[in-house]
Design a protein around this motif. Structure first.
Motif, PDB file in Angstrom:
ATOM      1  N   ARG A   1      -3.045   3.362   7.326  1.00  0.00           N
ATOM      2  CA  ARG A   1      -2.605   2.203   6.555  1.00  0.00           C
ATOM      3  C   ARG A   1      -1.440   2.562   5.651  1.00  0.00           C
ATOM      4  O   ARG A   1      -1.207   3.731   5.352  1.00  0.00           O
ATOM      5  CB  ARG A   1      -3.731   1.631   5.708  1.00  0.00           C
ATOM      6  CG  ARG A   1      -4.170   2.526   4.549  1.00  0.00           C
ATOM      7  CD  ARG A   1      -5.268   1.860   3.721  1.00  0.00           C
ATOM      8  NE  ARG A   1      -5.698   2.728   2.642  1.00  0.00           N
ATOM      9  CZ  ARG A   1      -5.151   2.762   1.426  1.00  0.00           C
ATOM     10  NH1 ARG A   1      -4.142   1.972   1.138  1.00  0.00           N
ATOM     11  NH2 ARG A   1      -5.608   3.577   0.506  1.00  0.00           N
TER      12      ARG A   1
ATOM     13  N   ASP B   1      -9.983   4.234  -1.401  1.00  0.00           N
ATOM     14  CA  ASP B   1     -10.540   3.352  -0.371  1.00  0.00           C
ATOM     15  C   ASP B   1     -10.181   1.912  -0.705  1.00  0.00           C
ATOM     16  O   ASP B   1     -11.035   1.120  -1.114  1.00  0.00           O
ATOM     17  CB  ASP B   1     -12.055   3.536  -0.278  1.00  0.00           C
ATOM     18  CG  ASP B   1     -12.418   4.860   0.366  1.00  0.00           C
ATOM     19  OD1 ASP B   1     -11.676   5.303   1.255  1.00  0.00           O
ATOM     20  OD2 ASP B   1     -13.437   5.450  -0.030  1.00  0.00           O
ATOM     21  N   GLU B   2      -8.909   1.603  -0.553  1.00  0.00           N
ATOM     22  CA  GLU B   2      -8.401   0.266  -0.818  1.00  0.00           C
ATOM     23  C   GLU B   2      -7.811  -0.290   0.471  1.00  0.00           C
ATOM     24  O   GLU B   2      -7.126   0.423   1.197  1.00  0.00           O
ATOM     25  CB  GLU B   2      -7.313   0.306  -1.890  1.00  0.00           C
ATOM     26  CG  GLU B   2      -7.795   0.838  -3.227  1.00  0.00           C
ATOM     27  CD  GLU B   2      -6.661   1.075  -4.222  1.00  0.00           C
ATOM     28  OE1 GLU B   2      -5.488   0.841  -3.876  1.00  0.00           O
ATOM     29  OE2 GLU B   2      -6.961   1.509  -5.342  1.00  0.00           O
ATOM     30  N   ALA B   3      -8.044  -1.540   0.725  1.00  0.00           N
ATOM     31  CA  ALA B   3      -7.491  -2.160   1.927  1.00  0.00           C
ATOM     32  C   ALA B   3      -6.024  -2.511   1.755  1.00  0.00           C
ATOM     33  O   ALA B   3      -5.258  -2.509   2.710  1.00  0.00           O
ATOM     34  CB  ALA B   3      -8.279  -3.409   2.279  1.00  0.00           C
TER      35      ALA B   3
END
Length: 171
Positions: free
Chosen positions: A78, A147-149
């Motif tokens: 990401r 842990d971030e989208a």
């Protein structure tokens, strides 16, 4: 450090004048550790960084830079952060500043080694035991390890937009 041919061609035209470039920081994670390289020019430990080639997709540039600099095969997971670096003045007098895209990558295969001469060492470091680094590089690694989208977008305090970091999911 190897300078891409397209930059050398630009430098023939503009000399040492400021040059705005797009770059990537590739933060490769593996079992609670991060892959770092010790730069040959400064001796600093950093995540893998590099310049995006003309027409190259940024995520592809991150994967390419990791393989070229460390011999490690990784996959992009990401986009973690978008920021602008401070201006850089190189030893030869070239002035540059980067729009920097920080990507989180996961290790796929390979043992790291200084593959292309841009680094003198490469190794895995526990995320909670990093070597001395700049605050900027620590922020890049933290954004990728979180842990971030959504990606973090750094907002300058001078912009008047309020928050120093906003995420892309904000409305």
């Amino acid at each position: 450090m190897a300078t891409p041919d397209f930059i050398l061609a630009l430098r023939e035209k503009i000399g040492n004048d400021p040059l705005w470039l797009s770059g990537v920081t590739a933060v490769v994670l593996r079992e609670g550790r991060v892959l770092l390289a010790q730069r040959a020019d400064s001796g600093e430990w950093t995540a893998v960084t590099g310049i995006i080639d003309p027409g190259e997709q940024p995520a592809d540039a991150a994967v390419r830079e990791v393989l070229e600099e460390t011999g490690v095969e990784a996959v992009t997971e990401r986009l973690a952060m978008v920021n602008v670096t401070d201006p850089v003045v190189y030893d030869n007098g070239d002035h540059t500043q980067y729009l920097n895209l920080v990507f989180r990558l996961s290790w796929q295969s390979g043992d790291p080694y200084p593959a292309d001469g841009e680094n003198t060492a490469t190794r895995w470091f526990p995320l909670d035991a990093l070597p001395p680094m700049t605050d900027d590089m620590i922020a890049r690694i933290a954004a990728a390890a979180a842990d971030e989208a959504a990606a973090r977008f750094v907002v300058s305090p001078r912009s008047g937009h309020g928050h120093p970091v906003a995420d892309s999911a904000a409305s």
